[in-house]
Design an enzyme around this catalytic site. Structure first.
Site, short mmCIF file in Angstrom:
data_model
loop_
_atom_site.label_atom_id
_atom_site.label_comp_id
_atom_site.label_asym_id
_atom_site.label_seq_id
_atom_site.Cartn_x
_atom_site.Cartn_y
_atom_site.Cartn_z
N HIS A 296 -4.12 12.29 6.76
CA HIS A 296 -3.58 10.93 6.87
C HIS A 296 -2.25 10.88 6.11
O HIS A 296 -2.21 11.11 4.91
CB HIS A 296 -4.60 9.96 6.24
CG HIS A 296 -4.26 8.53 6.38
ND1 HIS A 296 -5.07 7.64 7.06
CD2 HIS A 296 -3.21 7.81 5.93
CE1 HIS A 296 -4.52 6.43 7.02
NE2 HIS A 296 -3.39 6.52 6.33
N HIS A 339 -7.39 5.71 -3.62
CA HIS A 339 -6.09 5.95 -4.23
C HIS A 339 -5.75 4.94 -5.32
O HIS A 339 -6.29 3.83 -5.34
CB HIS A 339 -4.97 6.00 -3.18
CG HIS A 339 -4.89 4.82 -2.26
ND1 HIS A 339 -5.81 4.56 -1.26
CD2 HIS A 339 -3.97 3.83 -2.16
CE1 HIS A 339 -5.47 3.47 -0.60
NE2 HIS A 339 -4.36 2.99 -1.11
N GLU A 345 0.52 -2.98 -3.74
CA GLU A 345 0.38 -3.17 -2.29
C GLU A 345 -0.18 -4.56 -2.01
O GLU A 345 -1.27 -4.89 -2.47
CB GLU A 345 -0.59 -2.13 -1.70
CG GLU A 345 -0.22 -0.69 -2.00
CD GLU A 345 -1.36 0.26 -1.62
OE1 GLU A 345 -2.27 -0.13 -0.86
OE2 GLU A 345 -1.34 1.39 -2.12
FE LIG Z 1 -3.65 1.16 -0.71
#
Ligand SMILES: [Fe+2]
Length: 441
Positions: A296, A339, A345
């Site tokens: 990914h 992560h 984000e």
């Molecule tokens: Fe993320």
């Protein structure tokens, strides 16, 4: 795709191309030829200049526009803080709350009595607009158009507006844009605009950057085209309204709304040329790139626009799109792995799902923040599925669209968003049932 099949047509005309020096006039000769400021303009139009960068930045970064208008921008009375306006009440100069968590919220209710400005809510941000450093994230909900003779602007930064539900007709000083879900639009710092709703109630998200301007990301080894292509950005053509009815100017300055009255209609620009202007982009035209072998890739491969910081390669904010694409990578864990990132984000769902796994329809409009270094990743159920499914090519079709605002800043949240009743469980709860690994001796 590759062009979104919108249910509502766009009645406006546009110029094509990102960062070009565009010029547009409503009658021949409004824009003078061979000079910028004639001694007296055609019909007596007033010359004006608006700068989005200081005059002496490198030429490639310079954003300047020259306007020719029926009255100059100066024809207003004194700006006074709009202390009675719901916008200021919703902000209340509250301190932001910084927490190392992932937080998720289901869609917020649209309040029918709000317009685009009264319905703006600060979700969070970082930095300080007076120092031109930082970002702010907003949600907007609106059940009606802004009052006819009203205009809003932010002197604090560029606003990238992303509709999730409902269409926005945005009249700006430089012309008109129709912005529908699957499109994004940027209105630069200080450019006045009015929002009306041609298609019912609206909801969406806004990224405001206090520093710099949005640019296309470098393409590196990708080459000379791909991701968001230069020619697909649409810029309004000049259009003016000749009215003697005064305009209420609402200007966000240093995080606070101020109000003044302008003599006549503020949308009185008969022609303009330059590099500082609003624009829109159809996310359906995004040329998605990804792995065709294994693993990914990092989400930076899906950056539509970026606003650079002083650190090379590190963004004040990236606008990242997770739209239609094929997922084909082999012998790989396909969802985003667990992560913790130095970049924060902020994600939100326009339609469908972020990836191959479907999501319940009632979550369209949900949003979430994974702050700097806050751990997040797939739920236990998604992990089990991803580690046992047969890896065949999967198509994420045009019924799916999610976005992310990624920032180098730690993001603080407001009291408002921390107390909205739609708050949901986040990654720690979703992974509570994961089995601990045992490595045999
Ligand atoms: Fe993320």
């Amino acid at each position: 795709m590759p062009v979104t099949n919108f249910s509502l047509e766009d009645p406006f005309e546009y110029l094509a191309g990102f960062n070009a020096w565009h010029q547009t006039e409503t009658a021949p000769g409004i824009i003078p030829q061979g000079t910028t400021f004639l001694q007296k303009g055609k019909y007596g139009v007033y010359p004006e200049r608006v700068s989005g960068t200081s005059f002496t930045v490198p030429r490639k970064d310079s954003k300047q526009t020259f306007l020719y208008r029926l009255l100059p921008s100066t024809c207003h009375d004194e700006f006074i803080e709009a202390i009675d306006h719901p916008f200021n009440a919703s902000f209340a100069h509250e301190a932001l709350n910084f927490k190392p968590n992932q937080s998720m919220w289901a869609p917020i209710q649209i309040t029918e009595e709000d317009d685009f400005v009264t319905g703006l809510r600060l979700i969070g941000g970082a930095g300080e607009p007076t120092m031109k450093k930082g970002v702010a994230y907003y949600a907007y909900t609106a059940g009606k158009s802004m009052p006819k003779n009203q205009a809003f602007d932010s002197a604090d930064g560029d606003m990238c507006i992303v509709p999730q539900k409902g269409t926005l007709d945005i009249r700006t000083e430089m012309g008109n844009l129709r912005v529908r879900p699957y499109e994004i639009c940027v209105v630069p710092r200080g450019i006045r605009f009015h929002v009306s709703l041609p298609d019912g109630p609206a909801r969406g998200f806004i990224l405001e950057t206090f520093a710099g301007h949005f640019e296309l990301p470098e393409l590196g080894p990708i080459g000379s085209y791909g991701l968001a292509n230069v020619r697909d950005f649409e810029v309004p053509k000049a259009s003016f309204v000749d009215t003697d009815e005064d305009t209420e100017l609402l200007s966000k300055f240093a995080g606070t709304l101020h109000r003044a009255t302008y003599r006549g209609g503020i949308f009185n620009v008969a022609g303009w040329h330059g590099t500082y202007y609003p624009f829109k982009y159809d996310l359906g035209k995004f040329n998605a790139m990804g792995s065709i072998s294994y693993d990914h890739p990092d989400p930076s491969i899906a950056t539509v626009l970026t606003c650079a910081s002083e650190v090379p390669g590190q963004a004040v904010a990236d606008i990242v799109v997770f739209g239609p694409r094929w997922v084909v990578f082999e012998n790989s864990f396909r969802p985003p792995r667990y992560h913790r990132n130095t970049m924060s984000e902020f994600i939100f769902l326009v339609k469908g799902s972020f990836g191959p796994e479907p999501m319940p329809a009632h979550l369209e409009g949900m949003f979430g923040l994974s702050n700097t270094m806050s751990a997040h990743g797939p739920s236990a159920a998604t992990y089990d599925h991803a580690t046992s499914e047969e890896l065949v090519p999967q198509r994420i079709d045009e019924k799916n669209m999610g976005l992310m605002f990624e920032s180098c800043y730690q993001i603080g949240t407001t009291k408002w968003v921390d107390t909205v009743p739609t708050k949901m469980a986040a990654s720690p709860a979703g992974t509570a049932n994961l089995q601990k690994v045992h490595i045999p001796e």
